[in-house]
Design an enzyme around this catalytic site. Structure first.
Site, PDB file in Angstrom:
ATOM      1  N   GLY A  13      -0.253   4.274   0.428  1.00 48.56           N
ATOM      2  CA  GLY A  13      -0.725   5.491   0.744  1.00 48.56           C
ATOM      3  C   GLY A  13      -0.029   6.700   1.707  1.00 48.56           C
ATOM      4  CG  PHE A  14      -2.090  10.185   3.557  1.00 48.64           C
ATOM      5  CD1 PHE A  14      -1.099  11.150   3.774  1.00 48.64           C
ATOM      6  CD2 PHE A  14      -3.057  10.048   3.315  1.00 48.64           C
ATOM      7  CE1 PHE A  14      -1.424  12.089   2.499  1.00 48.64           C
ATOM      8  CE2 PHE A  14      -2.959  10.549   2.390  1.00 48.64           C
ATOM      9  CZ  PHE A  14      -2.798  11.841   2.102  1.00 48.64           C
ATOM     10  N   GLY A  15       0.404   5.639   5.203  1.00 45.31           N
ATOM     11  CA  GLY A  15       1.294   5.335   6.036  1.00 45.31           C
ATOM     12  C   GLY A  15       2.073   4.539   5.746  1.00 45.31           C
ATOM     13  CD  GLU A  32     -13.992  18.145   2.948  1.00 44.17           C
ATOM     14  OE1 GLU A  32     -12.967  18.984   3.697  1.00 44.17           O
ATOM     15  OE2 GLU A  32     -13.456  17.436   2.299  1.00 44.17           O
ATOM     16  CG  ASP A  66      -8.117   4.699   7.178  1.00 47.12           C
ATOM     17  OD1 ASP A  66      -7.516   5.958   7.852  1.00 47.12           O
ATOM     18  OD2 ASP A  66      -8.567   5.298   5.454  1.00 47.12           O
ATOM     19  CB  VAL A 124      -0.749  -7.983  -1.245  1.00 49.44           C
ATOM     20  CG1 VAL A 124      -0.675  -9.352  -0.385  1.00 49.44           C
ATOM     21  CG2 VAL A 124       0.629  -7.683  -1.696  1.00 49.44           C
ATOM     22  N   GLY A 182       0.947  -1.632  -0.369  1.00 46.46           N
ATOM     23  CA  GLY A 182       0.420   0.180  -0.244  1.00 46.46           C
ATOM     24  C   GLY A 182       0.739   1.197   0.305  1.00 46.46           C
TER      25      GLY A 182
END
Lengths: 435, 435
Positions: B26-28, B183, B320, B92, B24
């Site tokens: 993403g941010f992590g 938003e 997440d 994966v 992954g």
């Protein structure tokens, strides 16, 4: 009443002036709409897309240099100030010249003047199955699809263990050596040599092989021979192998078969792009049939010197769907032709409304140009022709100038500046499912 | 050998250091990769997409303010300088903790340390058929799809003759009053009131009705009540009707049924967006099953204070997909949590390699914010909270700061400036087939 409630969509009242219906918001239709909006007429512009697409830069979307929205201006934005212009997102299914109306998906619209400017579509010359393996570049979706295929090819090569298959992933073939083919091949060369450099661990993107196939004796056949030669030299320096005088006889999933005067060769390339030809949109053929007009082999409709069709002075056909002759030669399907024809039609309509007659259409050829890559382009202005850095700057400047919105100009200029200094193309995202 | 040739994809030789596999980008995952690249380890980052997506601005793509590539940075660009990081575009399919390897589409990779950072996916709480009528906003494709639906709704209204149906096209419903829902609703309000003003001839976009449904007693339930109230007031000024304390009981093609304490109501809206919830990606559940780890109702995997999972100190779960408790409360699924966890895992691995032990993970809450529209936002920094223009400027600044690439920052800032001064959103193009 439910089934019939959509059927008739009456346009604005008669006293608003003659009703002009324009089909297509490309260079021809949009310019016609803009100049006609100054006249006392009621205009309806119909397009199946909600934006005007700046097609000359589409190859930059396909190669990750620009985003789709950078070269696509919403039609409603471009025409927002024009109170007598109604924009409709709809598709014209057929034209009914006898009743002077166009049939849309669920309504019909009457016209006093009709301008058909529906452009061209991809053409595989009877080999439609090839389109699955060798997509062509005409729409935004084509561009994001081709972008995904080019980028995925490098990703697949990085993942691949078999050296033979890896080579096939790093082999690209472009069919057609016109401006689109040359620009695509050059951009792929830059991606392989500059953009992706040092970004992979198992492959060397610079080892990619890029083939450009052209049926004629040289690339850019519509330009003078010395510029073709310059372009070819620039392509070679970017690692592109140009094969001229070859015909593609077969394309399947993973290979292209080419035939030259003396031999046949099968090239195993996993990414193939079709840039070999277009034909006029089918609406033109439908219209020609309805009014018994002449159509050429590309499906273009023969027009009179005032751009209307014989026996129907109220119907004009312009741009890529129009077969217009000047001094015994057919005008090419390029943006400048379409734009000038769009302006001309508004002059003809103005003259007619005033009871006069406009002079026949004359195309003023301002030249042609093509870019091959960083500081490499060729420009032919008729009275002068040149290549190299200055040609490239000219290309940049002219394309920025003709971009429709101010916002686009700034965004595109900025991204080109980033690209120039960083050697990077940042819109390199793979979206949607491929194949 | 053909069928087996892909099966084993051996990573770099052992002497390159322990093999860290990150699933992954993403941010992590991306932050873990960046900070781990300073250590003597061999990193493989696997993502099924070729870019890092800045999800907090995804709603701006869905509302035509930004282009996909503006908020998506190619992973190979972000990690280009890191020689010990290999990026693989692959998926994966499962984790094999016993053999310490992950199975990809056509190969498997061994790891010494594994970081699972696969994020969250849309969740309809057992009502998956609703997803057809009410798409959710998680991927680039979701965003361009929702953008197409919102813009097409106005186009369809312009074309529609039946006043009842026209009203349904001009009615929008957002399910879920968290930051994304708020938003989106605010942006649709701005599109209707400002962006599209005077660009249609038969409808008044400003007459659109925008509904925001929230199950809890107020919008932005994770923020302090006074900020929820401020946000709600701003929404009302943009023409958004917020209905709190309501549950959606049914969604079909053209309507949403809501239930409040005392009544049931069916609202005929042709455009519905789901912003009501996500759950952890399925890979987390597969891992939890394989190692008998605890999973919460959102599918998140319970982690120890060092972010590894019980009995498998070599496997970390972050972002997440991780169920992490601090002071008896579960950390929310937000970007700052994922980023800090990514950094922390690299500290834990560093300490282990040096034979030591890192302190337990502690999330430092820097606050939360949400924007509603032009000069309207709410910011909660813990020690201070505020709304209005200054909150909006803070929101703009923080989001620009966290955008991954320098190029994106400039392009986004520029487009925001255009948007501010022209009240326009220019990336308003409808792409792909809808519905």
């Amino acid at each position: 009443m439910t089934s019939g409630r959509h059927l008739e969509l009456e346009a604005t009242p008669q006293d608003a002036g003659p009703r002009v219906v324009i089909v297509g918001g490309g260079f021809g239709g949009l310019n016609a709409a803009k100049s006609l909006s100054e006249l006392p007429v009621e205009i309806t512009l119909i397009d199946k897309r909600n934006f005007h697409l700046f097609q000359p830069l589409l190859y930059q979307v396909a190669t990750g240099g620009l985003s789709p929205a950078d070269i696509a201006a919403p039609l409603r934005d471009v025409l927002r100030g024009k109170k007598n212009v109604t924009v409709l997102l709809d598709e014209v299914t057929f034209i009914d010249p006898r009743n002077r109306c166009v049939q849309l998906e669920s309504s019909r619209i009457h016209y006093d003047f009709l301008i058909v400017a529906t452009g061209a579509e991809n053409h595989y010359f009877g080999n439609d199955p090839w389109s699955t393996h060798a997509p062509a570049l005409k729409t935004i979706e084509d561009a994001t699809n081709i972008r995904g295929r080019i980028l995925s090819a490098f990703e697949n090569a990085e993942r691949e263990l078999d050296p033979g298959v890896r080579k096939e992933w790093l082999r690209f073939a472009i069919v057609g050596g016109g401006p689109t083919g040359v620009e695509l091949a050059g951009a792929i060369g830059e991606i392989a040599n500059d953009t992706l450099r040092r970004k992979f661990r198992r492959i060397l993107p610079g080892e990619s092989e890029i083939f450009l196939f052209e049926g004629g004796p040289r690339v850019l056949p519509s330009m003078p021979p010395d510029l073709s030669e310059k372009a070819e030299k620039s392509l070679i320096r970017l690692g592109v192998r140009t094969l001229t005088g070859v015909t593609v006889t077969h394309i399947d999933d993973g290979s292209v078969t080419i035939q030259s005067a003396d031999s046949t060769r099968k090239i195993a390339a996993r990414t193939v792009v079709w840039a070999a030809g277009v034909r006029a949109s089918s609406l033109g053929r439908q219209l020609a049939e309805a009014v018994s007009a002449q159509v050429d082999s590309s499906g273009r409709v023969r027009v009179s010197p005032d751009l209307s069709i014989p026996n129907h002075p109220e119907i004009f056909v312009i741009g890529d769907v129009s077969w217009c002759e000047q001094d015994g030669r057919r005008l090419p399907g390029t943006c400048p032709v379409a734009m000038q024809q769009g302006w001309h039609v508004s002059k003809v309509i103005k003259a007619r409304l005033e009871g006069g007659k406009a002079p026949p259409f004359r195309y003023r050829d301002k030249g042609a140009m093509a870019t091959i890559g960083r500081k490499k382009a060729v420009v032919d202005l008729g009275w002068i022709r040149f290549g190299g850095t200055f040609a490239w700057l000219t290309w940049l400047f002219v394309h920025l100038l003709y971009l429709v919105s101010y916002r686009s100009r700034v965004l595109v200029a900025l991204q080109w500046a980033f690209q120039y200094f960083s050697f990077n193309r940042s819109a390199r995202i793979i979206t949607e499912k491929l194949r």
